[in-house]
Scaffold this motif. Structure first.
Motif, PDB file in Angstrom:
ATOM      1  N   LYS A 124       0.872  -1.200   0.000  1.00 28.89           N
ATOM      2  CA  LYS A 124       0.000   0.000   0.000  1.00 28.89           C
ATOM      3  C   LYS A 124       0.894   1.231   0.000  1.00 28.89           C
ATOM      4  O   LYS A 124       1.334   1.709   1.033  1.00 28.89           O
ATOM      5  CB  LYS A 124      -0.896  -0.005   1.240  1.00 28.89           C
ATOM      6  CG  LYS A 124      -1.910  -1.135   1.225  1.00 28.89           C
ATOM      7  CD  LYS A 124      -3.283  -0.676   1.677  1.00 28.89           C
ATOM      8  CE  LYS A 124      -4.309  -1.806   1.648  1.00 28.89           C
ATOM      9  NZ  LYS A 124      -4.306  -2.648   0.466  1.00 28.89           N
ATOM     10  N   ASP A 125       1.202   1.722  -1.168  1.00 30.41           N
ATOM     11  CA  ASP A 125       2.095   2.869  -1.344  1.00 30.41           C
ATOM     12  C   ASP A 125       1.455   3.717  -2.426  1.00 30.41           C
ATOM     13  O   ASP A 125       0.944   3.179  -3.415  1.00 30.41           O
ATOM     14  CB  ASP A 125       3.462   2.332  -1.793  1.00 30.41           C
ATOM     15  CG  ASP A 125       4.488   3.438  -1.984  1.00 30.41           C
ATOM     16  OD1 ASP A 125       5.550   3.356  -1.363  1.00 30.41           O
ATOM     17  OD2 ASP A 125       4.231   4.373  -2.782  1.00 30.41           O
ATOM     18  N   HIS A 127       2.597   5.244  -4.762  1.00 34.15           N
ATOM     19  CA  HIS A 127       3.179   5.104  -6.100  1.00 34.15           C
ATOM     20  C   HIS A 127       2.541   3.972  -6.901  1.00 34.15           C
ATOM     21  O   HIS A 127       2.652   3.921  -8.116  1.00 34.15           O
ATOM     22  CB  HIS A 127       4.682   4.801  -5.999  1.00 34.15           C
ATOM     23  CG  HIS A 127       5.478   5.923  -5.433  1.00 34.15           C
ATOM     24  ND1 HIS A 127       5.655   6.083  -4.077  1.00 34.15           N
ATOM     25  CD2 HIS A 127       6.114   6.950  -6.037  1.00 34.15           C
ATOM     26  CE1 HIS A 127       6.398   7.153  -3.881  1.00 34.15           C
ATOM     27  NE2 HIS A 127       6.685   7.707  -5.045  1.00 34.15           N
TER      28      HIS A 127
END
Ligand code: TLP
Length: 342
Positions: A124-125, A127
Protein backbone atom coordinates in the motif's frame (compact mmCIF):
# COMPACT_ATOMS: atom_id res chain seq x y z
CA UNK A 1 -9.67 -34.87 -50.17
CA UNK A 2 -11.59 -34.09 -46.98
CA UNK A 3 -10.24 -31.11 -45.05
CA UNK A 4 -9.52 -31.89 -41.41
CA UNK A 5 -9.96 -28.65 -39.50
CA UNK A 6 -7.97 -28.73 -36.26
CA UNK A 7 -7.49 -24.94 -35.98
CA UNK A 8 -9.87 -24.55 -33.05
CA UNK A 9 -12.92 -25.96 -31.32
CA UNK A 10 -14.57 -22.65 -32.28
CA UNK A 11 -15.15 -24.11 -35.76
CA UNK A 12 -17.66 -26.66 -34.43
CA UNK A 13 -21.05 -26.47 -36.11
CA UNK A 14 -24.35 -26.76 -34.20
CA UNK A 15 -25.95 -30.21 -33.88
CA UNK A 16 -29.33 -31.02 -35.49
CA UNK A 17 -30.89 -30.81 -32.04
CA UNK A 18 -29.46 -27.32 -31.56
CA UNK A 19 -30.88 -26.19 -34.89
CA UNK A 20 -34.34 -27.54 -34.06
CA UNK A 21 -34.18 -25.93 -30.62
CA UNK A 22 -33.92 -22.54 -32.33
CA UNK A 23 -37.22 -23.06 -34.15
CA UNK A 24 -38.97 -24.09 -30.96
CA UNK A 25 -37.47 -21.44 -28.66
CA UNK A 26 -39.84 -19.23 -26.70
CA UNK A 27 -38.68 -15.65 -27.16
CA UNK A 28 -38.96 -12.20 -25.59
CA UNK A 29 -36.91 -9.06 -25.03
CA UNK A 30 -33.92 -10.14 -22.99
CA UNK A 31 -32.85 -6.58 -22.14
CA UNK A 32 -36.06 -6.49 -20.07
CA UNK A 33 -35.32 -10.07 -18.93
CA UNK A 34 -38.39 -11.29 -20.79
CA UNK A 35 -36.79 -13.99 -22.91
CA UNK A 36 -37.77 -17.27 -21.24
CA UNK A 37 -35.10 -19.23 -23.12
CA UNK A 38 -32.27 -16.93 -22.00
CA UNK A 39 -33.65 -17.03 -18.45
CA UNK A 40 -33.68 -20.83 -18.58
CA UNK A 41 -30.07 -20.96 -19.81
CA UNK A 42 -28.92 -18.57 -17.11
CA UNK A 43 -30.71 -20.56 -14.42
CA UNK A 44 -29.26 -23.81 -15.69
CA UNK A 45 -25.73 -22.35 -15.68
CA UNK A 46 -26.13 -20.97 -12.16
CA UNK A 47 -27.35 -24.40 -10.97
CA UNK A 48 -24.43 -26.22 -12.60
CA UNK A 49 -21.91 -23.89 -10.97
CA UNK A 50 -23.78 -23.58 -7.67
CA UNK A 51 -23.82 -19.80 -7.94
CA UNK A 52 -26.67 -17.37 -7.23
CA UNK A 53 -26.91 -16.05 -10.75
CA UNK A 54 -25.65 -16.10 -14.34
CA UNK A 55 -25.56 -13.82 -17.37
CA UNK A 56 -25.62 -14.76 -21.05
CA UNK A 57 -23.11 -12.78 -23.12
CA UNK A 58 -22.21 -12.71 -26.82
CA UNK A 59 -18.60 -13.89 -26.36
CA UNK A 60 -15.90 -15.02 -23.98
CA UNK A 61 -14.00 -11.82 -24.67
CA UNK A 62 -16.95 -9.73 -23.53
CA UNK A 63 -17.54 -11.91 -20.45
CA UNK A 64 -13.93 -11.49 -19.38
CA UNK A 65 -14.01 -7.74 -19.98
CA UNK A 66 -17.25 -7.34 -18.03
CA UNK A 67 -15.68 -9.19 -15.09
CA UNK A 68 -12.65 -6.92 -15.08
CA UNK A 69 -14.91 -3.86 -15.24
CA UNK A 70 -17.01 -5.06 -12.31
CA UNK A 71 -14.13 -6.22 -10.10
CA UNK A 72 -11.70 -3.34 -10.74
CA UNK A 73 -11.65 0.44 -10.86
CA UNK A 74 -9.74 2.32 -13.55
CA UNK A 75 -6.06 2.44 -12.59
CA UNK A 76 -6.16 -0.85 -10.67
CA UNK A 77 -3.80 -3.69 -11.40
CA UNK A 78 -4.73 -7.29 -12.09
CA UNK A 79 -2.46 -10.31 -11.74
CA UNK A 80 -2.53 -12.59 -14.73
CA UNK A 81 -0.41 -15.31 -16.32
CA UNK A 82 1.96 -13.93 -18.94
CA UNK A 83 0.43 -16.17 -21.64
CA UNK A 84 -3.21 -15.65 -20.62
CA UNK A 85 -5.82 -15.24 -23.34
CA UNK A 86 -7.12 -12.02 -21.79
CA UNK A 87 -3.63 -10.53 -22.07
CA UNK A 88 -2.66 -12.09 -25.38
CA UNK A 89 -5.75 -12.30 -27.55
CA UNK A 90 -8.46 -9.92 -26.33
CA UNK A 91 -7.31 -6.80 -28.16
CA UNK A 92 -6.04 -5.16 -24.95
CA UNK A 93 -9.59 -4.55 -23.73
CA UNK A 94 -8.59 -4.84 -20.06
CA UNK A 95 -6.50 -1.69 -20.51
CA UNK A 96 -8.16 0.02 -23.48
CA UNK A 97 -11.68 -0.24 -22.08
CA UNK A 98 -11.47 -1.19 -18.39
CA UNK A 99 -8.38 0.97 -17.69
CA UNK A 100 -6.67 -1.85 -15.79
CA UNK A 101 -2.95 -2.57 -15.93
CA UNK A 102 -1.83 -6.21 -16.09
CA UNK A 103 0.93 -7.51 -13.80
CA UNK A 104 2.29 -10.68 -15.31
CA UNK A 105 2.99 -13.90 -13.44
CA UNK A 106 4.90 -16.74 -15.08
CA UNK A 107 2.93 -19.90 -14.49
CA UNK A 108 4.18 -23.47 -14.96
CA UNK A 109 2.15 -24.93 -17.81
CA UNK A 110 -0.32 -22.08 -17.21
CA UNK A 111 -0.68 -22.72 -13.48
CA UNK A 112 0.74 -20.36 -10.84
CA UNK A 113 0.70 -20.54 -7.05
CA UNK A 114 -0.49 -18.54 -4.06
CA UNK A 115 3.15 -17.72 -3.23
CA UNK A 116 3.62 -16.21 -6.69
CA UNK A 117 0.50 -14.11 -6.15
CA UNK A 118 1.83 -12.85 -2.81
CA UNK A 119 5.13 -12.00 -4.50
CA UNK A 120 3.36 -9.95 -7.16
CA UNK A 121 0.95 -7.99 -4.94
CA UNK A 122 1.92 -4.34 -4.53
CA UNK A 123 2.24 -2.84 -1.09
CA UNK A 124 0.00 0.00 0.00
CA UNK A 125 2.09 2.87 -1.34
CA UNK A 126 0.78 5.88 -3.23
CA UNK A 127 3.18 5.10 -6.10
CA UNK A 128 1.55 1.78 -6.84
CA UNK A 129 -1.70 0.85 -8.55
CA UNK A 130 -3.93 -1.16 -6.20
CA UNK A 131 -3.80 -4.92 -6.95
CA UNK A 132 -7.47 -5.88 -6.95
CA UNK A 133 -7.96 -8.93 -9.17
CA UNK A 134 -6.34 -12.28 -9.94
CA UNK A 135 -7.25 -13.96 -13.22
CA UNK A 136 -6.92 -17.71 -13.75
CA UNK A 137 -7.33 -19.42 -17.13
CA UNK A 138 -8.71 -22.96 -16.98
CA UNK A 139 -8.00 -24.73 -19.22
CA UNK A 140 -5.01 -22.69 -20.26
CA UNK A 141 -5.04 -22.17 -24.01
CA UNK A 142 -1.48 -21.15 -24.85
CA UNK A 143 -0.03 -23.68 -22.39
CA UNK A 144 -1.75 -26.40 -24.44
CA UNK A 145 -5.13 -26.86 -22.77
CA UNK A 146 -3.61 -27.54 -19.36
CA UNK A 147 -5.82 -28.01 -16.33
CA UNK A 148 -5.93 -26.26 -12.96
CA UNK A 149 -6.94 -28.64 -10.16
CA UNK A 150 -9.64 -27.30 -7.81
CA UNK A 151 -7.11 -27.25 -4.95
CA UNK A 152 -4.68 -25.18 -7.03
CA UNK A 153 -7.43 -22.62 -7.66
CA UNK A 154 -8.35 -22.73 -3.96
CA UNK A 155 -4.71 -22.05 -3.00
CA UNK A 156 -4.57 -18.91 -5.14
CA UNK A 157 -8.02 -17.84 -4.06
CA UNK A 158 -7.19 -18.14 -0.35
CA UNK A 159 -4.21 -15.80 -0.73
CA UNK A 160 -6.14 -13.41 -2.98
CA UNK A 161 -8.98 -13.16 -0.47
CA UNK A 162 -6.57 -12.63 2.41
CA UNK A 163 -5.34 -9.59 0.47
CA UNK A 164 -8.82 -8.30 -0.34
CA UNK A 165 -8.56 -9.29 -4.00
CA UNK A 166 -11.19 -10.88 -6.24
CA UNK A 167 -10.67 -13.99 -8.39
CA UNK A 168 -11.98 -14.33 -11.93
CA UNK A 169 -11.67 -17.57 -13.86
CA UNK A 170 -11.54 -17.42 -17.65
CA UNK A 171 -13.16 -20.81 -17.96
CA UNK A 172 -13.73 -20.69 -21.70
CA UNK A 173 -12.98 -24.44 -21.59
CA UNK A 174 -13.69 -25.13 -17.90
CA UNK A 175 -15.89 -28.11 -18.79
CA UNK A 176 -12.86 -29.66 -20.51
CA UNK A 177 -10.98 -29.24 -17.21
CA UNK A 178 -13.83 -30.72 -15.16
CA UNK A 179 -14.28 -33.70 -17.51
CA UNK A 180 -10.52 -34.36 -17.62
CA UNK A 181 -10.32 -34.51 -13.81
CA UNK A 182 -13.76 -36.04 -13.24
CA UNK A 183 -14.82 -33.15 -10.98
CA UNK A 184 -17.87 -30.86 -10.89
CA UNK A 185 -17.49 -27.25 -12.07
CA UNK A 186 -18.97 -26.31 -8.68
CA UNK A 187 -15.61 -27.20 -7.17
CA UNK A 188 -14.05 -24.31 -9.06
CA UNK A 189 -16.92 -21.90 -8.43
CA UNK A 190 -16.42 -22.15 -4.67
CA UNK A 191 -13.03 -20.45 -5.01
CA UNK A 192 -13.97 -17.78 -7.55
CA UNK A 193 -15.87 -14.50 -7.55
CA UNK A 194 -16.76 -14.95 -11.21
CA UNK A 195 -16.34 -17.54 -13.95
CA UNK A 196 -16.81 -17.07 -17.67
CA UNK A 197 -17.37 -20.15 -19.82
CA UNK A 198 -17.95 -20.54 -23.56
CA UNK A 199 -20.83 -22.40 -25.15
CA UNK A 200 -19.33 -21.98 -28.61
CA UNK A 201 -16.12 -23.99 -28.28
CA UNK A 202 -16.04 -27.70 -27.49
CA UNK A 203 -19.72 -27.62 -26.49
CA UNK A 204 -20.52 -26.76 -30.13
CA UNK A 205 -23.17 -24.07 -29.71
CA UNK A 206 -23.02 -21.44 -32.47
CA UNK A 207 -22.71 -18.33 -30.27
CA UNK A 208 -22.29 -17.23 -26.71
CA UNK A 209 -20.71 -17.41 -23.31
CA UNK A 210 -22.06 -17.30 -19.77
CA UNK A 211 -20.80 -15.49 -16.71
CA UNK A 212 -21.61 -16.94 -13.29
CA UNK A 213 -21.26 -15.40 -9.84
CA UNK A 214 -23.14 -13.89 -6.93
CA UNK A 215 -26.43 -12.05 -7.43
CA UNK A 216 -24.66 -8.79 -6.68
CA UNK A 217 -21.87 -9.46 -9.18
CA UNK A 218 -24.27 -10.50 -11.94
CA UNK A 219 -26.44 -7.43 -11.29
CA UNK A 220 -23.43 -5.20 -11.93
CA UNK A 221 -22.32 -7.36 -14.84
CA UNK A 222 -25.73 -6.97 -16.50
CA UNK A 223 -25.26 -3.20 -16.47
CA UNK A 224 -21.73 -3.50 -17.90
CA UNK A 225 -22.99 -5.81 -20.65
CA UNK A 226 -25.48 -3.08 -21.60
CA UNK A 227 -22.75 -0.44 -21.48
CA UNK A 228 -20.64 -2.52 -23.87
CA UNK A 229 -23.54 -2.96 -26.30
CA UNK A 230 -24.02 -6.61 -25.39
CA UNK A 231 -27.69 -6.31 -24.38
CA UNK A 232 -29.50 -8.50 -26.90
CA UNK A 233 -33.21 -8.68 -27.65
CA UNK A 234 -34.75 -12.06 -28.71
CA UNK A 235 -31.51 -13.74 -27.70
CA UNK A 236 -33.36 -16.99 -27.06
CA UNK A 237 -32.52 -17.95 -30.65
CA UNK A 238 -28.90 -18.30 -29.60
CA UNK A 239 -29.55 -19.31 -25.99
CA UNK A 240 -31.61 -22.35 -27.09
CA UNK A 241 -28.61 -24.16 -28.65
CA UNK A 242 -26.67 -23.11 -25.54
CA UNK A 243 -29.11 -25.13 -23.41
CA UNK A 244 -28.52 -28.17 -25.62
CA UNK A 245 -24.76 -27.54 -25.31
CA UNK A 246 -24.90 -27.53 -21.52
CA UNK A 247 -27.20 -30.51 -21.14
CA UNK A 248 -26.00 -32.80 -23.94
CA UNK A 249 -22.47 -31.92 -24.98
CA UNK A 250 -20.40 -31.89 -21.79
CA UNK A 251 -19.73 -35.60 -21.25
CA UNK A 252 -18.64 -36.17 -24.84
CA UNK A 253 -15.64 -33.85 -24.33
CA UNK A 254 -13.87 -36.97 -23.04
CA UNK A 255 -13.83 -38.21 -26.65
CA UNK A 256 -12.00 -35.03 -27.76
CA UNK A 257 -9.47 -35.60 -24.99
CA UNK A 258 -8.87 -39.20 -26.12
CA UNK A 259 -8.43 -38.00 -29.69
CA UNK A 260 -5.96 -35.30 -28.62
CA UNK A 261 -3.82 -37.87 -26.78
CA UNK A 262 -3.92 -40.20 -29.77
CA UNK A 263 -2.95 -37.35 -32.09
CA UNK A 264 -0.13 -36.22 -29.81
CA UNK A 265 1.34 -39.73 -29.53
CA UNK A 266 0.97 -40.33 -33.26
CA UNK A 267 2.59 -37.05 -34.26
CA UNK A 268 5.37 -37.55 -31.73
CA UNK A 269 5.94 -41.01 -33.16
CA UNK A 270 6.76 -39.44 -36.53
CA UNK A 271 9.98 -38.20 -34.94
CA UNK A 272 9.84 -34.86 -36.74
CA UNK A 273 7.82 -32.77 -34.28
CA UNK A 274 8.52 -31.74 -30.70
CA UNK A 275 5.54 -32.55 -28.50
CA UNK A 276 5.49 -32.37 -24.71
CA UNK A 277 2.96 -35.04 -23.77
CA UNK A 278 2.67 -33.64 -20.22
CA UNK A 279 0.73 -30.69 -21.58
CA UNK A 280 -1.75 -32.82 -23.51
CA UNK A 281 -4.39 -32.92 -20.78
CA UNK A 282 -7.54 -31.98 -22.70
CA UNK A 283 -8.31 -31.22 -26.37
CA UNK A 284 -5.25 -29.19 -27.39
CA UNK A 285 -1.95 -30.40 -28.84
CA UNK A 286 0.98 -28.00 -29.26
CA UNK A 287 3.77 -29.01 -31.61
CA UNK A 288 7.21 -27.52 -32.12
CA UNK A 289 7.89 -27.76 -35.85
CA UNK A 290 11.52 -26.56 -35.71
CA UNK A 291 12.94 -30.12 -36.05
CA UNK A 292 11.45 -30.04 -39.57
CA UNK A 293 13.44 -26.85 -40.22
CA UNK A 294 10.21 -24.87 -40.52
CA UNK A 295 8.59 -21.82 -38.99
CA UNK A 296 5.01 -22.29 -37.79
CA UNK A 297 3.58 -20.34 -40.77
CA UNK A 298 5.49 -22.52 -43.25
CA UNK A 299 4.34 -25.72 -41.56
CA UNK A 300 0.74 -24.50 -41.59
CA UNK A 301 0.88 -23.68 -45.31
CA UNK A 302 2.33 -27.12 -46.08
CA UNK A 303 -0.18 -28.94 -43.89
CA UNK A 304 -2.98 -27.03 -45.59
CA UNK A 305 -1.86 -28.41 -48.92
CA UNK A 306 -2.32 -31.86 -47.36
CA UNK A 307 -5.81 -30.91 -46.20
CA UNK A 308 -4.95 -30.48 -42.51
CA UNK A 309 -5.64 -27.12 -40.87
CA UNK A 310 -3.78 -26.04 -37.71
CA UNK A 311 -3.40 -22.71 -35.89
CA UNK A 312 -0.29 -20.56 -35.75
CA UNK A 313 0.99 -20.03 -32.19
CA UNK A 314 3.99 -18.00 -33.31
CA UNK A 315 7.69 -18.88 -33.63
CA UNK A 316 7.84 -22.57 -34.37
CA UNK A 317 4.72 -23.63 -32.43
CA UNK A 318 1.50 -24.81 -34.01
CA UNK A 319 -1.74 -25.79 -32.29
CA UNK A 320 -4.10 -28.64 -33.12
CA UNK A 321 -7.50 -28.73 -31.38
CA UNK A 322 -9.78 -31.78 -31.35
CA UNK A 323 -13.53 -31.22 -31.20
CA UNK A 324 -17.02 -32.40 -32.08
CA UNK A 325 -16.76 -33.20 -35.79
CA UNK A 326 -13.28 -34.72 -35.57
CA UNK A 327 -13.42 -38.49 -35.59
CA UNK A 328 -11.00 -41.24 -34.66
CA UNK A 329 -10.37 -41.80 -38.38
CA UNK A 330 -9.61 -38.09 -38.86
CA UNK A 331 -6.88 -38.42 -36.26
CA UNK A 332 -5.30 -41.39 -38.04
CA UNK A 333 -5.61 -39.58 -41.37
CA UNK A 334 -3.99 -36.44 -39.89
CA UNK A 335 -1.02 -38.43 -38.63
CA UNK A 336 -0.61 -40.09 -42.04
CA UNK A 337 -0.88 -36.81 -43.94
CA UNK A 338 1.57 -34.98 -41.70
CA UNK A 339 3.91 -37.96 -41.85
CA UNK A 340 3.91 -37.61 -45.64
CA UNK A 341 4.99 -33.95 -45.49
CA UNK A 342 8.54 -33.48 -46.65
N1 TLP B 1 -9.97 -18.54 -28.06
C1 TLP B 1 -9.87 -18.70 -29.48
C2 TLP B 1 -8.99 -17.61 -30.12
O1 TLP B 1 -9.32 -16.36 -29.65
C3 TLP B 1 -7.53 -17.80 -29.91
C4 TLP B 1 -9.30 -20.06 -29.79
O2 TLP B 1 -9.37 -20.44 -30.97
O3 TLP B 1 -8.82 -20.74 -28.88
N2 TLP B 1 -10.67 -17.32 -23.26
C5 TLP B 1 -10.02 -18.35 -23.81
C6 TLP B 1 -9.15 -19.21 -22.96
C7 TLP B 1 -10.15 -18.60 -25.19
O4 TLP B 1 -9.48 -19.62 -25.72
C8 TLP B 1 -10.99 -17.77 -25.97
C9 TLP B 1 -11.11 -17.97 -27.45
C10 TLP B 1 -11.65 -16.72 -25.33
C11 TLP B 1 -11.47 -16.52 -23.96
C12 TLP B 1 -12.52 -15.73 -26.07
O5 TLP B 1 -13.70 -16.27 -26.47
P1 TLP B 1 -14.53 -15.59 -27.68
O6 TLP B 1 -13.88 -16.04 -28.93
O7 TLP B 1 -15.91 -16.14 -27.48
O8 TLP B 1 -14.46 -14.12 -27.49
Amino acid sequence: MRTIDLRSDTVTLPTEEMLSSILEARLGDDVSREDPTVNELEQLAAEKFGTEAALFTPSGTQSNLISVMVHCRRGDEMLVDSEAHIYYYEAGGMSAVAGVIPRLIKGKMGVFTGEQVVGAIRGKDLHFPPSTLVEIENTHNRAGGTVWKPREVAGVSKVAREHGMKVHIDGARIFNAAVALGVEVKEYARSADSISFCLSKGLAAPVGSVLVGSGEFIGKARRMRKLLGGGMRQAGVIAAPGIVALTKMVDRLAEDHRNAKKLARGLRGLGTLGIDLRTVQTNIVLADVSPMGLESSEFIAKAKRKGVLAADFGGSTVRFVTHYGITDEDIEETITRIGSMS
